[in-house]
Design an enzyme around this catalytic site. Structure first.
Site, mmCIF file in Angstrom:
data_model
loop_
_atom_site.group_PDB
_atom_site.id
_atom_site.type_symbol
_atom_site.label_atom_id
_atom_site.label_comp_id
_atom_site.label_asym_id
_atom_site.label_seq_id
_atom_site.Cartn_x
_atom_site.Cartn_y
_atom_site.Cartn_z
ATOM 1 N N ASN A 172 74.884 38.555 59.234
ATOM 2 C CA ASN A 172 74.398 37.375 58.520
ATOM 3 C C ASN A 172 75.626 36.563 58.110
ATOM 4 O O ASN A 172 76.343 36.946 57.202
ATOM 5 C CB ASN A 172 73.593 37.833 57.292
ATOM 6 C CG ASN A 172 73.162 36.668 56.413
ATOM 7 O OD1 ASN A 172 73.342 35.510 56.780
ATOM 8 N ND2 ASN A 172 72.598 36.976 55.261
ATOM 9 N N TRP A 173 75.835 35.473 58.805
ATOM 10 C CA TRP A 173 77.038 34.671 58.554
ATOM 11 C C TRP A 173 76.923 33.832 57.280
ATOM 12 O O TRP A 173 77.886 33.209 56.867
ATOM 13 C CB TRP A 173 77.321 33.741 59.747
ATOM 14 C CG TRP A 173 77.719 34.438 61.011
ATOM 15 C CD1 TRP A 173 77.728 35.785 61.262
ATOM 16 C CD2 TRP A 173 78.197 33.815 62.217
ATOM 17 N NE1 TRP A 173 78.165 36.039 62.537
ATOM 18 C CE2 TRP A 173 78.457 34.838 63.147
ATOM 19 C CE3 TRP A 173 78.406 32.491 62.600
ATOM 20 C CZ2 TRP A 173 78.929 34.589 64.433
ATOM 21 C CZ3 TRP A 173 78.874 32.230 63.890
ATOM 22 C CH2 TRP A 173 79.136 33.279 64.789
ATOM 23 N N HIS A 187 65.863 36.773 52.176
ATOM 24 C CA HIS A 187 67.151 37.290 51.703
ATOM 25 C C HIS A 187 67.250 37.102 50.188
ATOM 26 O O HIS A 187 66.749 36.113 49.647
ATOM 27 C CB HIS A 187 68.303 36.563 52.414
ATOM 28 C CG HIS A 187 69.620 37.216 52.170
ATOM 29 N ND1 HIS A 187 70.340 36.997 51.019
ATOM 30 C CD2 HIS A 187 70.321 38.115 52.900
ATOM 31 C CE1 HIS A 187 71.459 37.729 51.064
ATOM 32 N NE2 HIS A 187 71.461 38.420 52.199
ATOM 33 N N GLU A 199 69.532 36.072 48.360
ATOM 34 C CA GLU A 199 70.130 34.795 47.942
ATOM 35 C C GLU A 199 69.093 33.677 47.972
ATOM 36 O O GLU A 199 69.125 32.761 47.161
ATOM 37 C CB GLU A 199 71.352 34.472 48.825
ATOM 38 C CG GLU A 199 72.535 35.350 48.456
ATOM 39 C CD GLU A 199 73.447 35.703 49.612
ATOM 40 O OE1 GLU A 199 73.408 35.037 50.655
ATOM 41 O OE2 GLU A 199 74.225 36.680 49.456
ATOM 42 N N GLU A 233 68.399 45.709 50.936
ATOM 43 C CA GLU A 233 69.676 45.188 50.451
ATOM 44 C C GLU A 233 69.669 45.184 48.923
ATOM 45 O O GLU A 233 69.148 44.234 48.314
ATOM 46 C CB GLU A 233 69.893 43.754 50.957
ATOM 47 C CG GLU A 233 69.960 43.636 52.455
ATOM 48 C CD GLU A 233 70.771 42.418 52.884
ATOM 49 O OE1 GLU A 233 71.725 42.612 53.629
ATOM 50 O OE2 GLU A 233 70.464 41.294 52.450
ATOM 51 N N GLY A 290 78.052 41.552 48.580
ATOM 52 C CA GLY A 290 79.253 40.763 48.329
ATOM 53 C C GLY A 290 80.103 41.279 47.179
ATOM 54 O O GLY A 290 81.017 40.606 46.721
ATOM 55 N N SER A 314 77.695 45.208 51.387
ATOM 56 C CA SER A 314 79.079 45.685 51.513
ATOM 57 C C SER A 314 79.253 46.733 52.624
ATOM 58 O O SER A 314 80.001 47.699 52.458
ATOM 59 C CB SER A 314 79.588 46.229 50.175
ATOM 60 O OG SER A 314 79.571 45.197 49.198
ATOM 61 N N GLY A 367 77.129 41.214 55.948
ATOM 62 C CA GLY A 367 77.531 39.875 55.508
ATOM 63 C C GLY A 367 79.002 39.647 55.801
ATOM 64 O O GLY A 367 79.398 39.360 56.941
ATOM 65 N N GLY A 368 79.839 39.816 54.794
ATOM 66 C CA GLY A 368 81.270 39.505 54.885
ATOM 67 C C GLY A 368 81.961 40.081 56.120
ATOM 68 O O GLY A 368 82.728 39.388 56.796
HETATM 69 P P1 13P Z 1 77.851 41.670 52.297
HETATM 70 O O1 13P Z 1 77.964 42.558 53.498
HETATM 71 O O2 13P Z 1 78.876 40.586 52.256
HETATM 72 O O3 13P Z 1 77.790 42.483 51.024
HETATM 73 O O4 13P Z 1 76.442 40.902 52.398
HETATM 74 C C1 13P Z 1 75.293 41.624 52.681
HETATM 75 C C2 13P Z 1 74.200 40.685 52.978
HETATM 76 O O5 13P Z 1 73.736 39.961 52.119
HETATM 77 C C3 13P Z 1 73.697 40.626 54.353
HETATM 78 O O6 13P Z 1 72.523 39.895 54.437
#
Ligand code: 13P
Length: 256
Positions: free
Chosen positions: A9-10, A95, A97, A167, A173, A213, A234-235
């Site tokens: 997930n960018w 998600h 967010e 998640e 993050g 993470s 994510g990251g």
């Molecule tokens: P991180 O891997 O940066 O913690 O993000 C996870 C995420 O939200 C993937 O959708």
């Protein structure tokens, strides 16, 4: 046997040029990896040009959201049909967010899920508790609400086409990964709940990803858990070396 699925997930990162460079590097890194689904989910602006670069690739394309209507006066929104047209096979829905910053609810997740399934996109439905909810011992209750609300009216055949991403919000993050035991406990709970909502066979066929993470250092241990079938990254998906490592390590874990 559930096929491993590693998705990146960018989020709101990468210009067109940066995205093309990353996909070029990923194509080089991962071209010979088989027996797992590898997916990249860039921002909307990159979808169609990356689709062209992924036609001969073992990497599939996904979007990060969609709107449930087919078309119309919905400024700023993108429909399932448009995502298919741009070359997507997958779409992330709900998600944390989006729940946190864009008022996404279990009800909107449900409508988006139905639109995705109708247009043969594979939905990656995200669920997970906040730190406050975990500390109040309400993790399972939150997961149950998100799952039953999100999947309301979805039949067995449709459910089997869904990927669910657990998640925990506190692990996104933050560098704080859930321990593999915490992640497995939640995944097992989700699978047991799916068995109650549908049946054992359907529950056993649905792929459950862990997200929060995920890094090359922790993917193998997570993947060794019986109910973890992949990761939503994510990251670490923003660089070819780390995402490549994660995909290779995940592909190396043989699951029974
Ligand atoms: P991180 O891997 O940066 O913690 O993000 C996870 C995420 O939200 C993937 O959708």
């Amino acid at each position: 046997m559930r096929k491993t699925i590693i998705a990146g997930n960018w989020k709101m990162y990468k210009t067109i040029k940066e995205g093309q460079e990353l996909v070029n590097a990923l194509n080089r890194e991962l071209y010979n990896l088989q027996n797992l689904d590898i997916v990249v989910c860039p921002p909307y602006t990159l979808l169609s040009c990356l689709a062209d670069m992924l036609t001969e690739s073992n990497i599939a394309l996904g979007a990060q959201d969609l709107f449930w209507e087919e078309e119309g006066a919905f400024t700023g929104e993108v429909s399932a049909q448009m995502l298919k047209d741009a070359g997507c096979q997958f779409v992330i829905i709900g998600h944390s967010e989006r729940r946190q910053y864009f008022a996404e609810t279990n009800g909107s997740v449900n409508k988006k899920l139905k639109a995705a399934l109708k247009h043969a996109l594979t939905p990656i439905v995200c669920i997970g508790e906040t730190l406050k909810e975990r500390e109040a011992n309400s993790t399972f209750k939150v997961l149950e609400g998100q799952l039953t609300g999100g999947l309301s009216g979805i039949n067995q055949e449709e459910a089997a086409r869904i990927v669910i991403a657990y998640e925990p919000v506190w692990a996104i993050g933050t560098g704080k990964t859930a321990t593999s035991a915490q992640a497995e406990e939640a995944h097992k709970y989700i699978r047991d709940l799916l068995a109650k909502l549908y049946d054992l066979e359907t529950a056993e066929s649905i792929r459950l990803q862990y997200g929060g993470s995920v890094k090359p250092e922790n993917i193998s241990e997570l993947m060794q858990q019986p109910d973890i079938d992949g990761a939503l990254v994510g990251g670490s998906s923003l660089r070819a070396d780390s995402f490549g490592d994660i995909a290779r390590k995940a592909a190396g874990v043989l699951k029974s």
